[in-house]
Design an enzyme around this catalytic site. Sequence first.
Site, PDB file in Angstrom:
ATOM      1  N   GLU A   1     -15.861  -5.073   3.495  1.00 35.30           N
ATOM      2  CA  GLU A   1     -15.220  -3.797   3.822  1.00 35.30           C
ATOM      3  C   GLU A   1     -16.170  -2.616   3.958  1.00 35.30           C
ATOM      4  O   GLU A   1     -15.882  -1.691   4.712  1.00 35.30           O
ATOM      5  CB  GLU A   1     -14.110  -3.471   2.813  1.00 35.30           C
ATOM      6  CG  GLU A   1     -14.378  -3.862   1.392  1.00 35.30           C
ATOM      7  CD  GLU A   1     -13.120  -3.898   0.531  1.00 35.30           C
ATOM      8  OE1 GLU A   1     -12.131  -3.234   0.873  1.00 35.30           O
ATOM      9  OE2 GLU A   1     -13.149  -4.587  -0.492  1.00 35.30           O
TER      10      GLU A   1
ATOM     11  N   HIS B   1       0.841  -1.194   0.000  1.00 38.19           N
ATOM     12  CA  HIS B   1       0.000   0.000   0.000  1.00 38.19           C
ATOM     13  C   HIS B   1       0.876   1.245   0.000  1.00 38.19           C
ATOM     14  O   HIS B   1       1.860   1.335   0.744  1.00 38.19           O
ATOM     15  CB  HIS B   1      -0.925  -0.001   1.224  1.00 38.19           C
ATOM     16  CG  HIS B   1      -2.062  -0.958   1.079  1.00 38.19           C
ATOM     17  ND1 HIS B   1      -1.866  -2.305   0.931  1.00 38.19           N
ATOM     18  CD2 HIS B   1      -3.406  -0.773   1.047  1.00 38.19           C
ATOM     19  CE1 HIS B   1      -3.038  -2.910   0.812  1.00 38.19           C
ATOM     20  NE2 HIS B   1      -3.985  -2.000   0.884  1.00 38.19           N
TER      21      HIS B   1
ATOM     22  N   ASP C   1     -11.998   1.118   4.030  1.00 40.87           N
ATOM     23  CA  ASP C   1     -13.199   1.561   3.315  1.00 40.87           C
ATOM     24  C   ASP C   1     -14.386   1.730   4.251  1.00 40.87           C
ATOM     25  O   ASP C   1     -15.227   2.607   4.035  1.00 40.87           O
ATOM     26  CB  ASP C   1     -13.528   0.569   2.191  1.00 40.87           C
ATOM     27  CG  ASP C   1     -12.582   0.728   1.016  1.00 40.87           C
ATOM     28  OD1 ASP C   1     -12.633   1.771   0.349  1.00 40.87           O
ATOM     29  OD2 ASP C   1     -11.772  -0.182   0.774  1.00 40.87           O
TER      30      ASP C   1
ATOM     31  N   ARG D   1      -5.329 -10.943  -4.805  1.00 38.90           N
ATOM     32  CA  ARG D   1      -6.558 -10.212  -4.468  1.00 38.90           C
ATOM     33  C   ARG D   1      -7.143  -9.609  -5.737  1.00 38.90           C
ATOM     34  O   ARG D   1      -6.421  -9.032  -6.555  1.00 38.90           O
ATOM     35  CB  ARG D   1      -6.292  -9.112  -3.443  1.00 38.90           C
ATOM     36  CG  ARG D   1      -7.597  -8.391  -3.055  1.00 38.90           C
ATOM     37  CD  ARG D   1      -7.429  -7.466  -1.859  1.00 38.90           C
ATOM     38  NE  ARG D   1      -6.789  -6.217  -2.188  1.00 38.90           N
ATOM     39  CZ  ARG D   1      -7.214  -5.015  -1.745  1.00 38.90           C
ATOM     40  NH1 ARG D   1      -8.285  -4.924  -0.982  1.00 38.90           N
ATOM     41  NH2 ARG D   1      -6.565  -3.926  -2.061  1.00 38.90           N
TER      42      ARG D   1
ATOM     43  N   ARG E   1      -5.720  -3.958   8.291  1.00 41.34           N
ATOM     44  CA  ARG E   1      -5.478  -2.683   8.985  1.00 41.34           C
ATOM     45  C   ARG E   1      -4.499  -1.808   8.220  1.00 41.34           C
ATOM     46  O   ARG E   1      -3.544  -2.295   7.623  1.00 41.34           O
ATOM     47  CB  ARG E   1      -4.889  -2.939  10.381  1.00 41.34           C
ATOM     48  CG  ARG E   1      -5.814  -3.666  11.319  1.00 41.34           C
ATOM     49  CD  ARG E   1      -5.153  -3.871  12.687  1.00 41.34           C
ATOM     50  NE  ARG E   1      -6.069  -4.515  13.610  1.00 41.34           N
ATOM     51  CZ  ARG E   1      -6.999  -3.873  14.316  1.00 41.34           C
ATOM     52  NH1 ARG E   1      -7.096  -2.561  14.196  1.00 41.34           N
ATOM     53  NH2 ARG E   1      -7.801  -4.526  15.119  1.00 41.34           N
TER      54      ARG E   1
ATOM     55  N   ARG F   1      -9.597   6.266  -3.046  1.00 36.91           N
ATOM     56  CA  ARG F   1      -9.112   5.222  -2.136  1.00 36.91           C
ATOM     57  C   ARG F   1      -8.907   5.804  -0.737  1.00 36.91           C
ATOM     58  O   ARG F   1      -8.664   6.990  -0.566  1.00 36.91           O
ATOM     59  CB  ARG F   1      -7.821   4.615  -2.670  1.00 36.91           C
ATOM     60  CG  ARG F   1      -8.053   3.668  -3.845  1.00 36.91           C
ATOM     61  CD  ARG F   1      -6.808   2.865  -4.124  1.00 36.91           C
ATOM     62  NE  ARG F   1      -6.991   1.932  -5.222  1.00 36.91           N
ATOM     63  CZ  ARG F   1      -7.443   0.688  -5.085  1.00 36.91           C
ATOM     64  NH1 ARG F   1      -7.779   0.243  -3.904  1.00 36.91           N
ATOM     65  NH2 ARG F   1      -7.569  -0.100  -6.134  1.00 36.91           N
TER      66      ARG F   1
END
Length: 1061
Positions: free
Chosen positions: A684, A147, A725, A563, A763, A896
């Site tokens: 989410e 990320h 999210d 994913r 997280r 995002r």
Amino acid sequence: MAEEISFQSFEDDCRLLGSLLNDILQREVGHQFTDKVERKRVLAQSACNMRMAGIENTAELIEKQLASEISMLSLEEALMLARTFSHYLNLMGIAETHHRVRKARDVVHLSKSCDDIFNKLIQSGVPPEELYDTVCKQEVEIVLTAHPTQINRRTLQYKHIRIAHLLEYNERPDLSHEDREMLIEDLVREITALWQTDELRRHKPTPVDEARAGLHIVDQSLWKAVPHYLRRVSAALKKHTGRPLPLTCTPIKFGSWMGGDRDGNPTVTSKVTRDVALLSHWMAIDLYIREVDSLRFELSMNRCNDKVVTLANEILLKETASADKHNESWNRNHYGQQTSALPTQLPAGADLPSCTECKDGESQYPILDLPNLMANHQDNQMISPGSSIPSPPFQETTQEFSRRSGNGDVDSNVVASSSISPQLSVAGSSTASPRTSTFNSSQLVAQRKLYAESKIGRSSFYKLLEPSLPHRPGIAPYRIVLGDVREKLIRTRKRLELLLEDVSCDYDPSDYYDTSNQLLEPLLLCYDSLQSCGGGLLADGRLADLIRRVATFGMILMKLDLRQESARHSETLDAVTKYLDMGVYSEWDEERKLEFLTKELKGKRPLVPPSIEVGAEVKEVLDTFRVAAELGSDSLGAYVISMASNASDVLAVELLQKDARLSVSGERGRPCPGGTLRVVPLFETVKDLRGAGSVIRKLLSIDWYREHIIKNHNGHQEVMVGYSDSGKDAGRFTAAWELYKAQEDVVAACNEYGIKVTLFHGRGGSIGRGGGPTYLAIQSQPPGSVMGTLRSTEQGEMVQAKFGLPQTAVRQLEIYTTAVLLATLQPPIPPREQKWRDLMEEISDISCRHYRSIVYENPDFLAYFHEATPQAELGFLNIGSRPARRKTSTGISHLRAIPWVFAWTQTRFVLPAWLGVGAGLKGACDKGYDEDLQAMYKEWPFFQSTIDLIEMVLGKADIPIAKHYDEVLVSEERRELGAQLRSELLTTEKNVLLISGHEKLSQNNRSLRRLIESRLPFLNPMNMLQVEILKRLRCDKDNRKLRDALLITINGIAAGMRNTG
């Protein structure tokens, strides 16, 4: 007193690094500029002092003076000031990390350590047998993600690590005056290198770049930390239960999303996933080769048990037989054949190596160009542009000969004669004899490849240097066994290099390691032998560490999760059902989808026809499942479905996975490696979290699925819950409560069907995205949700912060272990009464409505967000490979969560972490529930942790700084919204303190408050400078220097806040 001494050492480190940076700046940019820097720092410090003393008016005047002086800086001066304060803040961050390491080291009884928690559990009545069994069965997996929140370039991260090591070395009491002077010189060199290095990434990283960064964390820190951590666990277990941790028991393992997370990231393709998995495998083997080299040197003893003697003799006999066979083959091929008269004309290509098939002078084998993962070392087979290729098999070093021969003595004449073939450059230039000068580089690489693969060449040449079997009775048997292990590892690494280059590889499976059990077998044999022959101390050293590494990291270091968004799977099945004239899958209702999917899953034939023609996006999904089938569960972990909302989302992936495995095994004529991947729904949004339990119940009610889970996944269902999210969707408080209830419901659903559950927590690093102290987070989960198993992501900058140094990594691993152990053996207390749950519902409802009324329903909010924060400019940072938005719209809903939180963190308003919380708590307090809330805070771990995390983030918020952004950057008609939000922040602070009973923020964490205060003289000017640069940049958008200055301020503020998004 101990706290004061420790903090004094931190301040000493800050002064040392600051003074060295100041000296370097005087040399690099001159006294005039450093005087300006010091003036800005003094003004900021004075304002902070006034504000802490409660003299607000004076503080405001000083801050206005500081802002005025900053506004008069030239562009060059602004750029230099941004760089200076950014480096100050990074150096303070290094000192702070070292401060934490020192505190942990100096404490006699470290809290939350294995020794501490094991002792408390035994004292509380937990039987030693139960404690031992629970630790041994614990399964925690830390999943590193790419990320985009790691702001620093990896080059700078490495320099920071070297500075941290020097600070640690500086504390040694035995340093002489000369040693200390040399250490200061080393620090000056490192800080000078920092100043002279470009802070900014000039290009976006690719997914492979991100994966390499994750692998570097293993090499840099986890490789050292894991054995040390496991020794601590073992020692504590032996102390409190009488039995050490079993050698191959691994309470913690590691996973990765880097190169596997394709949700909204089109640059992560099936080829990227395959290459990253192979690269991870390659690096694991390379690290094992290094360890085996060291171990061979250490295990020089002769005493061993019969099993090791037998294995060593088998290896020696096999090597002798192999050498004889090759000699016979060589004689037969070169001397035993009768040839006809010499031809009158040489055939075409006679000047090329006879062992290659070349077309137009080029080899059929491409040059291997692996990313340069680590420093060159012995036997590194990697070829990179500009490196030299030894002409195999005759280019070895004396050290290699020593290692191979076992006793270190090498005839210098033999060494000299072995170097008869010179090194040749990849570019094709040759310093060789005339015989080789006609070969081009690709021919030489082909020749090298074939030599490396052949059984003549390198391994046979070694035999010339070693004594023959009858003449080496004194050679250590462990060295013979480990030498064979090393040879197999080298062949394994070579095979992976060929696979990375898509070169066909027909190695005999017995010639390389395919599984970790194959590698563990000879290592455990040596370990048992040493234990039985009086060498227990030796066995429990480097050898035990290597065995534990193999058990933890396996053959791939970190298994790669895949994913993808659920909608992409529906699109794929749409294409298939349309092609088969079955209709449009996505238009069917849920029951029809489940009926179709279940029927196909029970069938034995593939669904997707080989002849099907599909669009690029659907093809990529099918290719991903094909790669998953080829790699299998030995290399890959889970398949995570983002935006999951129905049982059919899970079965769709199960079907596509089954179909790909059938196709691949049919083509290969053998089963696919490993088992099927675990399919993990990710819930989410608030809506999906509320339906999570129902989805799991529906899945487990399907006979095929339940039997599949029991048979193929040991009766374990994994479910992922997303924090980012849900927080952006409904606000932090509502998200926390909905996550708590969703976990309760999922656990209950699994219990109804007798299925065990592992919860996977997605997280982020910041509080707004579910971050916070690991221990606090795990201890506040619902009862029964952590039953010895846990998966959790560690993202972006938090990976470096928690695992960047071996010492901090060991501490984090212990905290994970002890927190999960406590949550398993002494689960957190649930809400005492139904009234508490009702209160949570009421607070959550008010909080969510208030949050959404501002973020999604206020027509001015979106424009205010863009004006008051650097959100639009964050894209220039090049910190991640994926886009900032899922779709092209400019609204909040498709933004995002990371840039959403990142932007507010930059302005020090940290709005996503608290907005709505104040309104909810005030509503409950106004109805007279304040005493109930205070009781909830004292008795209910979940509620206490939620309030503590909000209090922690409020301590980092700064209203005057946020107000400055509004006054300079926000249109006048929208400033009223900013004032309303600042008032909301004060309301939140007031009500949080009322419930916690604290007089001021961070009262229960004095050390954190002091650390934050120490950064402010550098952090506040950085924010003011960012405001000024944003103001100029929005009038001159194409000015690259202004953009660079802005990005450097973003780096500096991220360093000062100690997190980004």
